[in-house]
Write a protein that holds these residues in place. Sequence first.
Motif, PDB file in Angstrom:
ATOM      1  N   TYR B 336      13.954   8.923 -20.238  1.00  0.00           N
ATOM      2  CA  TYR B 336      13.888   9.545 -21.566  1.00  0.00           C
ATOM      3  C   TYR B 336      12.522  10.186 -21.785  1.00  0.00           C
ATOM      4  O   TYR B 336      12.425  11.302 -22.320  1.00  0.00           O
ATOM      5  CB  TYR B 336      14.166   8.489 -22.635  1.00  0.00           C
ATOM      6  CG  TYR B 336      14.053   9.013 -24.036  1.00  0.00           C
ATOM      7  CD1 TYR B 336      15.018   9.867 -24.551  1.00  0.00           C
ATOM      8  CD2 TYR B 336      12.969   8.680 -24.838  1.00  0.00           C
ATOM      9  CE1 TYR B 336      14.914  10.369 -25.830  1.00  0.00           C
ATOM     10  CE2 TYR B 336      12.855   9.176 -26.115  1.00  0.00           C
ATOM     11  CZ  TYR B 336      13.822  10.020 -26.610  1.00  0.00           C
ATOM     12  OH  TYR B 336      13.707  10.527 -27.869  1.00  0.00           O
ATOM     13  N   THR B 339      12.257  13.464 -19.781  1.00  0.00           N
ATOM     14  CA  THR B 339      13.069  14.540 -20.343  1.00  0.00           C
ATOM     15  C   THR B 339      12.492  15.022 -21.670  1.00  0.00           C
ATOM     16  O   THR B 339      12.415  16.229 -21.926  1.00  0.00           O
ATOM     17  CB  THR B 339      14.515  14.053 -20.549  1.00  0.00           C
ATOM     18  OG1 THR B 339      14.926  13.356 -19.389  1.00  0.00           O
ATOM     19  CG2 THR B 339      15.441  15.206 -20.796  1.00  0.00           C
ATOM     20  N   THR B 340      12.092  14.078 -22.524  1.00  0.00           N
ATOM     21  CA  THR B 340      11.623  14.455 -23.857  1.00  0.00           C
ATOM     22  C   THR B 340      10.289  15.178 -23.799  1.00  0.00           C
ATOM     23  O   THR B 340      10.018  16.065 -24.617  1.00  0.00           O
ATOM     24  CB  THR B 340      11.509  13.194 -24.736  1.00  0.00           C
ATOM     25  OG1 THR B 340      12.705  12.457 -24.598  1.00  0.00           O
ATOM     26  CG2 THR B 340      11.314  13.561 -26.182  1.00  0.00           C
ATOM     27  N   SER B 343      11.345  18.597 -23.351  1.00  0.00           N
ATOM     28  CA  SER B 343      12.039  19.177 -24.510  1.00  0.00           C
ATOM     29  C   SER B 343      11.035  19.602 -25.571  1.00  0.00           C
ATOM     30  O   SER B 343      11.114  20.715 -26.106  1.00  0.00           O
ATOM     31  CB  SER B 343      13.006  18.165 -25.129  1.00  0.00           C
ATOM     32  OG  SER B 343      13.839  17.629 -24.169  1.00  0.00           O
ATOM     33  N   LEU B 380      17.583  20.286 -19.713  1.00  0.00           N
ATOM     34  CA  LEU B 380      17.027  19.196 -20.516  1.00  0.00           C
ATOM     35  C   LEU B 380      18.062  18.664 -21.502  1.00  0.00           C
ATOM     36  O   LEU B 380      18.208  17.445 -21.675  1.00  0.00           O
ATOM     37  CB  LEU B 380      15.791  19.676 -21.269  1.00  0.00           C
ATOM     38  CG  LEU B 380      14.638  20.092 -20.367  1.00  0.00           C
ATOM     39  CD1 LEU B 380      13.551  20.760 -21.165  1.00  0.00           C
ATOM     40  CD2 LEU B 380      14.104  18.874 -19.635  1.00  0.00           C
ATOM     41  N   SER B 383      20.637  16.735 -19.661  1.00  0.00           N
ATOM     42  CA  SER B 383      20.106  15.442 -19.226  1.00  0.00           C
ATOM     43  C   SER B 383      20.101  14.460 -20.390  1.00  0.00           C
ATOM     44  O   SER B 383      20.524  13.309 -20.249  1.00  0.00           O
ATOM     45  CB  SER B 383      18.697  15.626 -18.673  1.00  0.00           C
ATOM     46  OG  SER B 383      18.144  14.381 -18.357  1.00  0.00           O
ATOM     47  N   THR B 384      19.624  14.909 -21.575  1.00  0.00           N
ATOM     48  CA  THR B 384      19.564  13.996 -22.716  1.00  0.00           C
ATOM     49  C   THR B 384      20.972  13.597 -23.143  1.00  0.00           C
ATOM     50  O   THR B 384      21.204  12.466 -23.576  1.00  0.00           O
ATOM     51  CB  THR B 384      18.841  14.661 -23.905  1.00  0.00           C
ATOM     52  OG1 THR B 384      17.799  15.469 -23.393  1.00  0.00           O
ATOM     53  CG2 THR B 384      18.261  13.629 -24.831  1.00  0.00           C
ATOM     54  N   PHE B 390      21.991  15.130 -13.903  1.00  0.00           N
ATOM     55  CA  PHE B 390      20.598  14.995 -14.351  1.00  0.00           C
ATOM     56  C   PHE B 390      20.245  13.530 -14.549  1.00  0.00           C
ATOM     57  O   PHE B 390      21.108  12.650 -14.614  1.00  0.00           O
ATOM     58  CB  PHE B 390      20.373  15.801 -15.616  1.00  0.00           C
ATOM     59  CG  PHE B 390      20.620  17.259 -15.410  1.00  0.00           C
ATOM     60  CD1 PHE B 390      19.723  18.028 -14.695  1.00  0.00           C
ATOM     61  CD2 PHE B 390      21.773  17.855 -15.876  1.00  0.00           C
ATOM     62  CE1 PHE B 390      19.966  19.370 -14.474  1.00  0.00           C
ATOM     63  CE2 PHE B 390      22.025  19.192 -15.661  1.00  0.00           C
ATOM     64  CZ  PHE B 390      21.122  19.949 -14.957  1.00  0.00           C
ATOM     65  N   GLY B 392      19.265  11.788 -17.037  1.00  0.00           N
ATOM     66  CA  GLY B 392      19.764  11.063 -18.201  1.00  0.00           C
ATOM     67  C   GLY B 392      21.118  10.418 -17.969  1.00  0.00           C
ATOM     68  O   GLY B 392      21.438   9.383 -18.557  1.00  0.00           O
ATOM     69  N   THR B 458      10.878  20.013 -15.400  1.00  0.00           N
ATOM     70  CA  THR B 458      12.335  20.135 -15.395  1.00  0.00           C
ATOM     71  C   THR B 458      12.897  19.883 -14.003  1.00  0.00           C
ATOM     72  O   THR B 458      13.967  19.266 -13.865  1.00  0.00           O
ATOM     73  CB  THR B 458      12.739  21.536 -15.885  1.00  0.00           C
ATOM     74  OG1 THR B 458      11.935  21.870 -17.001  1.00  0.00           O
ATOM     75  CG2 THR B 458      14.186  21.558 -16.281  1.00  0.00           C
ATOM     76  N   VAL B 461      13.252  16.299 -13.635  1.00  0.00           N
ATOM     77  CA  VAL B 461      14.450  15.800 -14.315  1.00  0.00           C
ATOM     78  C   VAL B 461      15.670  15.994 -13.426  1.00  0.00           C
ATOM     79  O   VAL B 461      16.539  15.122 -13.331  1.00  0.00           O
ATOM     80  CB  VAL B 461      14.627  16.526 -15.669  1.00  0.00           C
ATOM     81  CG1 VAL B 461      15.988  16.231 -16.263  1.00  0.00           C
ATOM     82  CG2 VAL B 461      13.531  16.125 -16.625  1.00  0.00           C
TER      83      VAL B 461
END
Lengths: 200, 481
Positions: B336, B339-340, B343, B380, B383-384, B390, B392, B458, B461
């Motif tokens: 997380y 990824t964040t 983002s 992204l 993934s989230t 990905f 996530g 990225t 990720v």
Amino acid sequence: MLPLILFYLFATVLVLAAVAVIVSRNPVYAALSLVLCFVTSAAIWLLIEAEFLAIVLVLVYVGAVMVLFLFVIMMLDIDLEELRAGFTRFAWLGWIVAGVIVLEIAGVVLTGKLGIDVTRGAAPLPANYSNTQELGALLYGRYAYPFEIAAMVLLVAIVAAIALTLRHRPNLKAQDIGRQVAARASERVRLVKMDSEHRE
Amino acid sequence: MMPGALPSGPLALAIPEMWLAGSACLILLCDVYFGSTRRSLTATLTMLALTIGVALTGQYGLSTQRFLLFNGLYVADPLAGFLKMAAFVAMATAIFYSQDYLEQRAIRGGEYYVLCLTALLGIFVLISANSLLTVYLGIELLSLSLYALVAFDRDSGIAAEAATKYFVLGAISSGILLYGMSMLYGLTGTLDLDRLSTIVRSGPDAALIIGVAFVVAAIAFKFGAVPFHMWVPDVYEGAPTSVTLFIATVSNLGSFALILRLLAHGLAGTPAIWTQMLMAVAVLSLLVGNLGAIAQTNIKRMLAYSAIANAGFVLLGFASGVNAGYQAALNFTIAYVITTLASFGMILMLSRSGFEHDQIADFKGLASRDPLLAAMMLALMFSTAGVPPFIGFWAKLWIIQALLGSRHAWLATFAVLISVVGAFYYLRVVWYMYFEAAGDRPVPEARARMRFILVINTVAVTVMGVLPNALLRICERVLPP
């Protein structure tokens, strides 16, 4: 015998001063009574051999906190009428809180009567015992790590307070400490020789 | 001193903290003397300090065994080394993303970087905490720095409002935590988490349950989990985006350390009490987070609700009460954070001087304006949302596996279903980018350096999603059963 007399003396003054804090109409008198409260509590702490804490109480609370408090009271224009406006409306809440506190105090006082002996006094300490030294050994020995972290917390508080409030305005009349220190008496005071006047 | 205590380790294991505290003070001094004439100096020094910090942690801070330092108040174990390394790297990335943004908004005080470093120090203290005392000090150091950072843009009314809310609620949660800790101390007579875990073995006792409930409430506040989530959307929206980036990523590593040290280690003796509380909090967070995010038009607020939902996932990992769940939660937290970072880095990348790129509608037609950025944002968001391949996806999968492994089938089912609902609002961003007209929205600025780091982020990720086992192996190694 003497410690007991001293205890009751200081305790009486403490209670009277505490009452004065509440009933004073003038906030400056209330704050000064609070100073008296702190000083007499410090004396009581001395009686139970907590010398270091007693000195810290006087230095920190009387010397710093209350002085700051007095400054705030004197600088702010407090409208007492406005503060008292809600007094009767919220009095019932005050009575409830006071009642709870009285019950709690009674609970503590009565634990002995209920057969629970939790109020054993501490063993008397030898004459050469220094609790300042003990506190120092704990703070700088066993708890050195949290002590350092607490220092960082205070540093953050200072940095944050300055970063959030200090503004550099163009017309600010701030002190220039370098110039203040460099000032000489000869630059500040000009002696002017004048003829004394004669009355004809 | 302690029965069965491990031998005190060498002081060198605490070098990351020492370096961080020392460099924060040095940078503060440098900023006072040279900051007004050379504006970028403080930022450069901070990046340098973080880079050296990574090297020092790699050299001294990693240990293969568990060591206790400073009279048992400090623990150095493989997990601490790994989390500190991750926090250093995440912090450096976050500062890298933030530099242009801060410069454009004339947020120039060097104190910004000093407060970032002290917040990081607070996270480190939490990571290595082995006593209720150090846990509390770590939280305070982290939170105080964050309150100031949220309010750092002094001319912004919305930031001041966010900071006030954050500060008041944070102070209340600190009080709640202290109250819970005082009850634990009253029951056991110890602040030491090792001793606590051996003493608290008895069955549920009313006072213990109340004490644990207060501790869980404070932890839920730190995570921004329901019902202590009220501050999250306002703070995410109101704070400068660079600070939101920090709260959403690096700060999460601290929250993870907090719950791991306090509940999974300190209260390991009575997991039944807190796993049930965590289940309730997690389910509510997933529900409120995912449903709340649907209604948002501001991307920062949307990501805030997404953060609430993701906090629910981490707490589910802990609610399983088994080590596999903790490993999955660590894996999820790292995934997380990575990824964040990207983002919010994307929002910072797209923001310009005088323009906050914080509406979801601002993403309209990004694919035609800047295909590379749009493709990265697509990765992204996928993934989230938890779309394979990905990172996530695997993070969520392992949490669900851990839940199934500990016979919480209904929780696992709920998590899957609510994730499907959640996918809607991530895909809406993708829809805006690829299927809506750009209108007169401008082409994003080039900014080669930042673009380069974003691409690397990225790619990480994606690659960690294609080859997911490496991260899981690390999580298994640093959290042995």
